[in-house]
Design a protein around this motif. Sequence first.
Motif, mmCIF file in Angstrom:
data_model
loop_
_atom_site.group_PDB
_atom_site.id
_atom_site.type_symbol
_atom_site.label_atom_id
_atom_site.label_comp_id
_atom_site.label_asym_id
_atom_site.label_seq_id
_atom_site.Cartn_x
_atom_site.Cartn_y
_atom_site.Cartn_z
ATOM 1 N N PHE B 288 9.321 -31.516 -2.917
ATOM 2 C CA PHE B 288 8.164 -30.674 -3.234
ATOM 3 C C PHE B 288 8.507 -29.192 -3.369
ATOM 4 N N ARG B 396 4.985 -27.591 -4.300
ATOM 5 C CA ARG B 396 4.356 -28.350 -5.394
ATOM 6 C C ARG B 396 3.328 -27.532 -6.194
ATOM 7 N N SER B 555 8.880 -29.870 -12.218
ATOM 8 C CA SER B 555 8.577 -31.065 -13.029
ATOM 9 C C SER B 555 9.426 -31.132 -14.284
ATOM 10 N N GLY B 689 -0.017 -36.141 -5.909
ATOM 11 C CA GLY B 689 -0.389 -34.742 -6.107
ATOM 12 C C GLY B 689 -1.850 -34.508 -5.790
ATOM 13 N N GLU B 751 3.944 -32.253 -10.743
ATOM 14 C CA GLU B 751 3.191 -31.221 -10.038
ATOM 15 C C GLU B 751 1.745 -31.071 -10.458
#
Lengths: 328, 784
Positions: B288, B396, B555, B689, B751
């Motif tokens: 994360f 994140r 990501s 998420g 994310e």
Amino acid sequence: MNPLTYEKATSSADALERHDGDAAKFLGAGTNLVDLMREGIATPTRLIDVTGLAQGIEEQSDGGLRIGAGVSNTAVADDTTIRAEYPALSRAILAGASAQIRNMATVGGNILQRTRCSYFYDVAGSRCNKRTPGEGCDAIGGFNRAHGILGVSDSCIATHPSDMSVALSLYDAVINVEGDQGTRSIPINDFYVLPGDTPDIENQLNPGELIVSVDLPAPSANRRATYRKVRDRASYAFALVSVAGSLIIEDGLVVDAGISLGGVAPKPWRATEAEAAIVGSPPIEETFRNAAQIALADATTQPGNVFKTELAQRVIVAVLQDLAGDAQ
Amino acid sequence: MTNIKPNSSSHKSDPNRRQVLAGSAAVAAIGAFGLPVGAQTTAAPAASGAFASLGVPHIRRDGAEKARGGAKFAAEYSYPGMVYGALVYSTIARGTITSLETAEAEAAPGVVLVMTHENAPRLERPEPFYSSPTGMAGSSTPVMQDAEVLWNGQPVAVVLASTQEEADHAATLINVAYEEAEAVTSFDVAAESAQTSFYAGRDLLIEEGDAETALADAEVSIDLSFNTPAHNHNQIEPHAVTVLWQDGILRMHDCSQGVDLSAITIAKVFGISPAEVHLSAEYVGGGFGGKTVWQYHILAAAASQLADRPVRMSLTREGVFRICGARAPTRQRVALGSDREGRLTSLIHTGTTMKIENNSMTEPFFEQSEHMYRADNMHLEIRAGTMDMLANTFMRAPGAATGTFTLEVALDELAERLAIDPIELRVRNEPEVNPTTGRAHSQRALVDAYREGARRFGWIPRSGQRQGYREGEWQVGTGMAAAYYPYKRFPGGAARITLNGEGGALIETAAADMGMGTTTATAAVASERLGIPYDAIEVRHGDNTLPGALIAAASQQTAAIGASLTAAHEVLLAELASLVPATSPLHGLPAAELGTAEGALYSLADPQQQIPLVDLVALSESGTVSAEAQGGPISEWTQDWSMHSTGAVFTEVRVNSVTGEIRVPRITAIYDCGKILNSKLAESQFRGGIIMALGMTLMEGASFDERNGRVMNPSFGSYYMPTHLDVPHIDVGWTDIPDPQAPTGARGIGEIGMSGPAAAIANAIYDATGKRARDLPIRLDALM
Ligand SMILES: Cc1cc2nc3c(=O)[nH]c(=O)nc-3n(C[C@H](O)[C@H](O)[C@H](O)COP(=O)(O)OP(=O)(O)OC[C@H]3O[C@@H](n4cnc5c(N)ncnc54)[C@H](O)[C@@H]3O)c2cc1C
Ligand code: SF4
């Protein structure tokens, strides 16, 4: 955690004999004690496991129940008599911790679990009068959302975190203890002591005394009771406010009322004056509002927990209205 | 309640079609897909059966191993003579250590070493992110080099002992005395000297036109302020490392999100060459953004050097809170001005966040405001103050997690003022091209996502009136918000493809798999690219001796791997071409006219002309054919296109009128993230998420005590995150339109789930109660 020895007691007499001073400690399931040891708050060098003792839940000749101190929280909550006759106790337990912890935790350990004040837990970095008397209280002026508004003092504002004990308080349970000086029975509503300027002293238990059982008085006919817990997430969180409430209504009037509060005080907070104010009145919102105000009249709040005064009153009213509604 | 699972059906879909979402079955499109548009010039033999890989919901390759407990994490490696580390943390925010009493600890059972700044080896300062292309550390703060304390929780001593218990106990026997210096631990104080900051190589300031004047002149305007707290990382695996100095090599089993960059950063601290560090992280229990280089790595390696023993250093949960940073707190202002039809004339998103002196990480919370809506005038600016605290870092959806909360609540409020449905307001401000760069969108179907989300959720359009209703004690409402996360692809990706004689291939790349399924997705991409069955592809990753310097962050790793595989595949085609026998019709064709599919090399011009790969491999001297290459230039997003993922999130919320308790019984989210490579992995990423965002919205927050800069809830018992009972059924879907500019058509999914739910929940709370909550977390006392 410091070096220690572990032994398992075979009987309460054996446990008492093994308990040879301050360095010894009785061990229930350890769900609280072991945490406290890991954090360096409790530093026993001798652990005496008492989980094997006092296992049963037995009906008494007076119609009450005797619950062994070693019975698991889950076993108490699941007991059919308790679910039928002492529903607030079953609900209170199920509202606490997680299934895994409840499966392990014992009745004795639950009663004696210690506060969740985060400054109490921070041995290295925070001052705490409960841990080190006289050093100061960092919760005052710090994060105190979880802290108490009734019965607190200038030296400690911590709450007792147990859900189960709030219901035990509602039912006027009696705690049976054994010690070197013999056995005693202490009503739970007298068992915990308020912090005053000695917040390190939390209850009437003498060093080395063992809780062996808890007695529940015979259930009263027509008494309705429940437990409602309010917290910051749906599960696995300690109460911000909880209410164990009960009513007996006859001929449109309340003849008996019980209110015990959790999450707001250093002990399960039995609101006796508020109860008295309800008895003899009709079970209507106004009666309950008035009682709720009485219950919280002496609240002293911190910036982080001002909301608890209003919240506690609202929950008291909602619980009693629910019970009154059920009764009709 | 809609219970349609996006993976509940599978059919072939047309990658060119702009209009998906005709129904949930279309959203669920996960059939055997060709290569993305633009990545393929001539029709390849259709992928089918064992060869169909992309879009197939393969189960996670590491799943069974993890379920069996067979997967080995950083703290599960053992070496003969290994000792265990424990840390002592400072209890002041700033000052000087005046004395360290270590004798009692040194004499305690099992203790091998007590290391403090007095005996630690001399080390260089670690290179933090953005200080160099390879910087991977949270900060440049020196690691146990002097008596200076710079945050409350800084390691001041390391204990090594034969068991973890002995080390932990001995650590409690160390007494540290300090001389305290004045520390800045108050947001308000630090905010007074906050400066316009920068992030990832650019100033966090964008001004177009005169937004303040436009706001003042707007027919309708709102001007709101928000607070969001600091968060802490709580990966299921607390940070850990096992370290061994052996034969001139520093061997580290780590839990890194970027093995190569971690190894380089650590090598520089010890003044050794990166080739002298062998760092691997095969399994990582969640990252994360937090599994980067923190002090524990360096302390473990230094102590191991000093004691001449292998060391395992596994942080306690408290340790993670004390020394591994996370999301910084923010105070944000969002002001919107519009005409009566809802066209934005002014968009202001400014505010303040906190960092430390020794890092360059400013929480970039205005990024979505840059790219989501057209507005005639804009002022976007982030100021950063410096505090004496643990280094903040990525967590994140940095920026977008809190930035979409504030922006999307503001849009909801504006929609209400305008008496326009919130979806309609967003559609009216949907930009034709990127609002700040003017670049064309590579692919954007947000409006489709709104429409499909609304349909699946059962959204009731509204025009200024709340739709909330009451059910007993519960007030029920619904809300929506947009989700946003940028596409990125970092340089440095590389991969090696090795074909074996049995028709299989080995893919090697230094990528990280923190549990999101990198190896699974990589095998599918490679299978599709090579035309080799998915099950015949082996993937090696998570080791800095493998090709590439990838990082699983932002990501972007899947795109980086995809580009690397494309490049390596081109080299592989040339290798294969050179092996084609003279008798074959394929002989003499250049690599550019060849392709691989269904286990064969074939002619793009005449796909019937094929040679099985195994036959070609048999002709090679070594019995294998290998090719390695770096991913191509990353200009697709840095120069050419506007590449962003978006989504639409809908929630139902119940607020208890007695207690203010908030429950979220229902969430629907539709994402436009390009091609979805594996629906199973994607669903987990999105749902994960969303759950994390639910926590951020309703309960999460570090209790940072401003009196002394100490985090007061460093445990699962007191730092609340959602429990199962807090998490509803989450209905997720996606447009599944390949992005023609992204290497595999996929833009990244890790994310975006974090962006959107907070505002959708806050907007639903308003719908239910009439109360606007602008501070996170939104807890019951705000709604009583
Ligand atoms: C994450 C978490 C969440 C929790 N949430 C809740 C919650 O929501 N509500 C709630 O009510 N509780 C909650 N708990 C607390 C839990 O209920 C207690 O930890 C548990 O009841 C303690 O029982 P135990 O048997 O494990 O006691 P132990 O930890 O073994 O002992 C606790 C104390 O009691 C003493 N002791 C134990 N038995 C005896 C005896 N027979 N005589 C004398 N002394 C004795 C021990 O010496 C020790 O001091 C939570 C705990 C955790 C870890
Ligand atoms: S409230 Fe009580 S337990 Fe908490 S820090 Fe203060 S004295 Fe200690």
